[in-house]
Every structure is written in C-alpha cells, then in structure tokens.
Write an enzyme that holds these catalytic residues in place. Sequence first.
Site, PDB file in Angstrom:
ATOM      1  N   GLU A   1      -4.268   2.173  -6.745  1.00 59.11           N
ATOM      2  CA  GLU A   1      -4.745   3.065  -5.734  1.00 59.11           C
ATOM      3  C   GLU A   1      -3.574   4.210  -6.232  1.00 59.11           C
ATOM      4  O   GLU A   1      -2.642   4.409  -5.654  1.00 59.11           O
ATOM      5  CB  GLU A   1      -4.189   2.668  -4.311  1.00 59.11           C
ATOM      6  CG  GLU A   1      -5.274   1.301  -3.973  1.00 59.11           C
ATOM      7  CD  GLU A   1      -5.613   1.462  -2.691  1.00 59.11           C
ATOM      8  OE1 GLU A   1      -5.079   2.198  -1.837  1.00 59.11           O
ATOM      9  OE2 GLU A   1      -6.686   0.593  -2.493  1.00 59.11           O
TER      10      GLU A   1
ATOM     11  N   HIS B   1       0.774  -1.264   0.148  1.00 60.68           N
ATOM     12  CA  HIS B   1       0.113  -0.078  -0.132  1.00 60.68           C
ATOM     13  C   HIS B   1       0.960   1.276  -0.061  1.00 60.68           C
ATOM     14  O   HIS B   1       1.963   1.265   0.714  1.00 60.68           O
ATOM     15  CB  HIS B   1      -0.845  -0.002   1.181  1.00 60.68           C
ATOM     16  CG  HIS B   1      -1.969   1.067   1.131  1.00 60.68           C
ATOM     17  ND1 HIS B   1      -1.587   2.360   1.387  1.00 60.68           N
ATOM     18  CD2 HIS B   1      -3.394   1.141   0.763  1.00 60.68           C
ATOM     19  CE1 HIS B   1      -2.825   3.092   1.380  1.00 60.68           C
ATOM     20  NE2 HIS B   1      -3.860   2.275   0.808  1.00 60.68           N
TER      21      HIS B   1
HETATM   22  P1  PGA Z   1      -9.734   5.873   1.206  1.00 63.10           P
HETATM   23  O1  PGA Z   1      -8.767   4.758   1.460  1.00 63.10           O
HETATM   24  O2  PGA Z   1     -10.975   5.130   0.580  1.00 63.10           O
HETATM   25  O3  PGA Z   1      -9.956   6.172   2.886  1.00 63.10           O
HETATM   26  O4  PGA Z   1      -8.929   6.948   0.461  1.00 63.10           O
HETATM   27  C1  PGA Z   1      -8.575   3.832   0.356  1.00 63.10           C
HETATM   28  C2  PGA Z   1      -7.158   3.092   0.277  1.00 63.10           C
HETATM   29  O5  PGA Z   1      -6.276   3.601   0.793  1.00 63.10           O
HETATM   30  O6  PGA Z   1      -7.336   1.834  -0.019  1.00 63.10           O
END
Ligand code: PGA
Length: 258
Positions: free
Chosen positions: A170, A99
């Site tokens: 992401e 991540h």
């Molecule tokens: P968020 O997080 O929807 O709170 O922006 C998403 C993620 O980082 O997977």
Amino acid sequence: MRRKPIVGISMKIYQNRISDAIEYAQSISKLEKNDKDVDLFMLPSIGTIYPVSKIFNKEDNQIKFGSQNIASISNGAITGEFSIESLLDMKGTYVEIGHSERRRLLNETDTVINKKVKLTLKNGLVPILCIGEPKETNSSALKKEFQKILSADLDGIKPSMLENSIIAYEPYWAIGKSQAANADYVAMAHKIIRNVLNEICGEIAEKIRIIYGGSVSKETAGQVTKSPNVDGVFVGRFGHNPYNFQEIVNVVKASKLK
Ligand code: PGA
C-alpha cells in the site's frame, strides 16, 4: 506457483453504525454466495466486528472477517486496545497489521508491528502485513525500503510460519486518492517484494500472497492485478457500495483465473 486470488475490504472507521455494517455484510455475503475461486474478507470498524461476525460465521457464507489492528499483547494493561483474544472468540481469521495510517498517525513502529505479527501467527490467525513507501520512487530505493521494513517486521519468525500470511503493498501516496497507482509501478513493486521475501524467508516467498491496496476501484482492479506477483486487491472507499465490491471481485477473477 499458483496462488488463490484474494480480495478484501477494510472499512477503516467509515462505517460505524451496527445496522449499516450488518446491512453491508449481508449484502456482500449474498452477492458472493457461490464464489469459491477467490478468498474474500471484510475488516469492519472495531465496534461492529461482533455483529458482523454473526453473519460471516453462518455456514453457507464464503466471506471471512478480521480486525484492522490488535494489541501487541493478548491480555493485560494497554488501555483502549483491541485484544486478539476477542477476535479468536468471535472466530475471526485475519489481522491487519501496520497500515500506514497507524504507522504515521499513531507512531506504530516496526518493533511493535513485529510483536503483533508474531502474536497473530502464534494464535493461528492470518496477518495482513501492510508495507509501502511514502513517496513514488525508483526500483533500487524501493528495494532498500522493503528490505528495511520486511526484515524488521518479520524478524525472528520462522519462514514456515509465514506460508499463509499476506503482504499488502500500500504505497502511502496512493491511499485516499482518486485512482490507484500505475499498474507498471505496482508490478515492479510486487516483484521487488517477492524477491525481498525470498531473501528473508527462502522458497516460502512463492506461497505468500501479495495484494495491492490504495484507491483501487472496479476501473483499476483489472490493470493492477495483471502482474503474476499481484495476488489480489485490498479495497477501501471504492468498495463501500456492495455492488462495486462485487464488481471488483469479478474483475480480479477475470484477470487472475484465465
Ligand atoms: P482507499 O484505502 O482505497 O480508500 O485509498 C485503501 C487502504 O488504505 O487500504
């Protein structure tokens, strides 16, 4: 190629009390009791994985669970890390790897991420490999970025091992914001990711599910999943209310199972 839609949520470290995690897991388990058309998962905060596992390991439950990270080795001297051995023991399914918060805040490198992906696959669990770019950009820069990240993160892995793996797209710049990235941009990025996967691992690329994450909500989940290369969403803050999570699942189903 038809790929089963998938919706998951990571609690990051927003929900750390065992009673809150249990309550949430019970709620979504109940709300999604009969949902077999879509794969669902929850990645609880590390200290709550075990109690949550007891709920999701019940026979009539549809939701699977996993961890937001694992150590790069299964057993040994890495103080403070979470071992895949514990996740296997709890009967978890998914391991989130790479991540952007871990890459940026904890300096996690592609070399370490590659080790974690290999360890996950070797143990028969499903990696959710997160990739993204720091800033909004154009298609050729995106392609270069994804070629660099994916070839490093998947280095030395036999394509056939990757069939069940998940890539979470992401974009760093869309995480923690008031709304998701623009749907056309998401469609473009997912198409590029699919093409790059094809370059790296051939036709298996068609089987790998690519999901979008970054401020996705019930309002935006329909738009961002419109493209055929978007197989679901990875939810964060906007799924903390179990009814909102359920609504996101319904919106994704309506968009993908037409
Ligand atoms: P968020 O997080 O929807 O709170 O922006 C998403 C993620 O980082 O997977």
